[in-house]
Design an enzyme around this catalytic site. Structure first.
Site, PDB file in Angstrom:
ATOM      1  N   HIS A 164     -14.740   0.824   1.746  1.00  0.00           N
ATOM      2  CA  HIS A 164     -13.488   0.095   1.982  1.00  0.00           C
ATOM      3  C   HIS A 164     -13.414  -0.350   3.451  1.00  0.00           C
ATOM      4  CE1 HIS A 164     -11.678   2.779  -1.370  1.00  0.00           C
ATOM      5  NE2 HIS A 164     -11.774   1.555  -1.855  1.00  0.00           N
ATOM      6  N   CYS A 254      -6.826   8.081   2.673  1.00  0.00           N
ATOM      7  CA  CYS A 254      -6.784   7.888   1.218  1.00  0.00           C
ATOM      8  C   CYS A 254      -6.057   8.999   0.488  1.00  0.00           C
ATOM      9  CB  CYS A 254      -8.183   7.702   0.663  1.00  0.00           C
ATOM     10  SG  CYS A 254      -9.214   9.128   0.793  1.00  0.00           S
TER      11      CYS A 254
HETATM   12  C1  CIR Z   1     -13.905   6.296  -4.891  1.00  0.00           C
HETATM   13  O1  CIR Z   1     -15.108   6.017  -4.841  1.00  0.00           O
HETATM   14  O2  CIR Z   1     -13.086   5.492  -5.307  1.00  0.00           O
HETATM   15  C2  CIR Z   1     -13.445   7.659  -4.425  1.00  0.00           C
HETATM   16  N1  CIR Z   1     -14.447   8.625  -4.712  1.00  0.00           N
HETATM   17  C3  CIR Z   1     -13.126   7.667  -2.966  1.00  0.00           C
HETATM   18  C4  CIR Z   1     -11.949   6.807  -2.620  1.00  0.00           C
HETATM   19  C5  CIR Z   1     -11.593   6.865  -1.174  1.00  0.00           C
HETATM   20  N2  CIR Z   1     -10.474   6.050  -0.918  1.00  0.00           N
HETATM   21  C6  CIR Z   1     -10.115   5.653   0.302  1.00  0.00           C
HETATM   22  O3  CIR Z   1     -10.788   5.965   1.270  1.00  0.00           O
HETATM   23  N3  CIR Z   1      -9.048   4.888   0.410  1.00  0.00           N
END
Ligand code: CIR
Length: 267
Positions: A164, A254
Site C-alpha cells: 500500500h 492498519c
Molecule cells: C493484507 O494483505 O491485506 C493484509 N495481510 C495486510 C493488510 C495491511 N493493511 C494496511 O497496512 N493498511
C-alpha cells in the site's frame, strides 16, 4: 484549514483465530499468540493516550479482519466503506459498516471500484491515494466524490511496489512525512515534497509506517533508528511491538480506524 489532532475515538478489530491464514508477501509461518499479544499492546497504548477504543468482534471467516483500516476511509462527516482489492477481504466490510454508521454517514463502494484504506494518506485537506495492486482508478474516483462532500481533494500516486501507499510512507506530524526510500516511488516522493512536507527517510523497512496521534507518534519497535530520527525532530515517540503483525504485512496504521474530532483532521 483545520488543525491536526489526535482522534477522540478509534475503531479496532480483534485478531481472528484464523490469523495464520492471513494474506502475506513474506515467508515464514504466522504466529497467532504473538499477534494477539501485540494487538493487545497496541490497544493498551491507545487507551493510555486517552482515546476511546471501540472493538469490533473478530470474524474467523476473515483472517485479515484485524487490519481494519483497509475497510473504510473517514473523510469528515462522511465515510466510504471500501471494496478491498483482495477478494478474500470483502466480507470484512459489513461489520465495520455497522459500527461506523453510528458515527458517520457511510457510502458503499461498488464494483468495479476497489480501494484499501492503506492506500489513503491524509495531509490536511488532501487525500493522497495510491494506485496499487489493491486500489484502482475507479476506487480513487469514488473516494474523491465522497471526499468532496467534506471539502477534501484527492491526488493519485503510483504505487509500483510494496502493498500500500502507507506501507511506504506516513505522516509523523502535520508537516513531516516518514518514508521507506527503497519502496516509495520517486515521483510520489516529489509530489509529497510539493505538499510542503518535510520528508524524513526511514532507517528500517518497518519505519515507513508510523501512527501519529496528535503530538505522539507510535513507531514499530523494529524501527529504533527511525524512531531516533523522528525524536531528533522533537516528536514524542512510543515504540510498539508489532513483529508478528508485520509478518502478515500489517503496519501500525492498519490496526485502527481513527474518527477525527470536530474541526480537526487526523491520520
Ligand atoms: C493484507 O494483505 O491485506 C493484509 N495481510 C495486510 C493488510 C495491511 N493493511 C494496511 O497496512 N493498511
Amino acid at each position: 484549514m483545520s488543525t491536526f489532532a489526535a482522534p477522540a475515538h478509534v475503531l479496532v478489530r480483534g485478531v481472528a483465530d484464523s490469523f495464520t491464514r492471513c494474506l502475506t508477501t513474506r515467508p515464514g509461518p504466522l504466529d497467532l499468540v504473538a499477534a494477539r499479544a501485540e494487538h493487545a499492546g497496541y490497544v493498551d497504548m491507545l487507551r493510555e493516550l486517552g482515546l476511546t477504543v471501540e472493538t469490533i468482534s473478530p470474524d474467523d471467516a476473515c483472517p485479515d479482519s484485524c487490519f481494519v483500516e483497509d475497510t473504510a476511509v473517514i473523510t469528515g462527516r462522511h465515510a466510504v466503506l471500501t471494496r478491498p482489492g483482495a477478494e478474500s477481504r470483502r466480507a470484512e466490510v459489513a461489520a465495520v459498516g455497522g459500527a461506523l454508521s453510528a458515527h458517520r454517514s457511510v457510502h458503499e463502494m461498488r464494483a468495479p471500484a476497489t480501494l484499501d484504506g492503506g492506500d489513503v494518506l491524509r495531509v490536511g485537506a488532501r487525500l493522497f491515494v495510491g494506485l496499487s495492486r489493491r486500489t484502482n482508478r475507479e476506487g480513487a474516483d469514488f473516494l474523491a466524490q465522497v471526499a468532496a462532500l467534506d471539502g477534501l481533494e484527492v491526488t493519485t500516486l503510483a504505487v509500483p511496489s510494496g502493498l500500500h501507499l502507507k506501507s511506504a510512507c506516513t505522516v509523523a506530524s502535520a508537516t513531516t512525512l516518514v518514508y521507506a526510500p527503497s519502496v516509495l516511488a520517486p515521483d510520489a516522493l516529489d509530489a509529497l515534497r510539493a505538499a510542503s512536507l518535510t520528508c524524513v527517510p526511514a532507517r528500517e523497512p518497518e519505519g515507513g509506517n508510523v501512527l501519529a496521534l496528535g503530538d505522539v507518534v507510535l513507531v514499530s519497535a523494529d524501527a529504533p533508528r527511525t524512531a531516533d530520527s523522528l525524536a531528533a525532530l522533537g516528536l514524542t515517540i512510543r515504540p510498539i511491538r508489532a513483529t508478528a503483525l508485520h509478518a502478515a504485512d500489517g503496519g501500525l496504521t492498519c490496526l485502527s480506524l481513527r474518527i477525527p474530532r470536530e474541526g480537526a483532521w487526523t491520520v
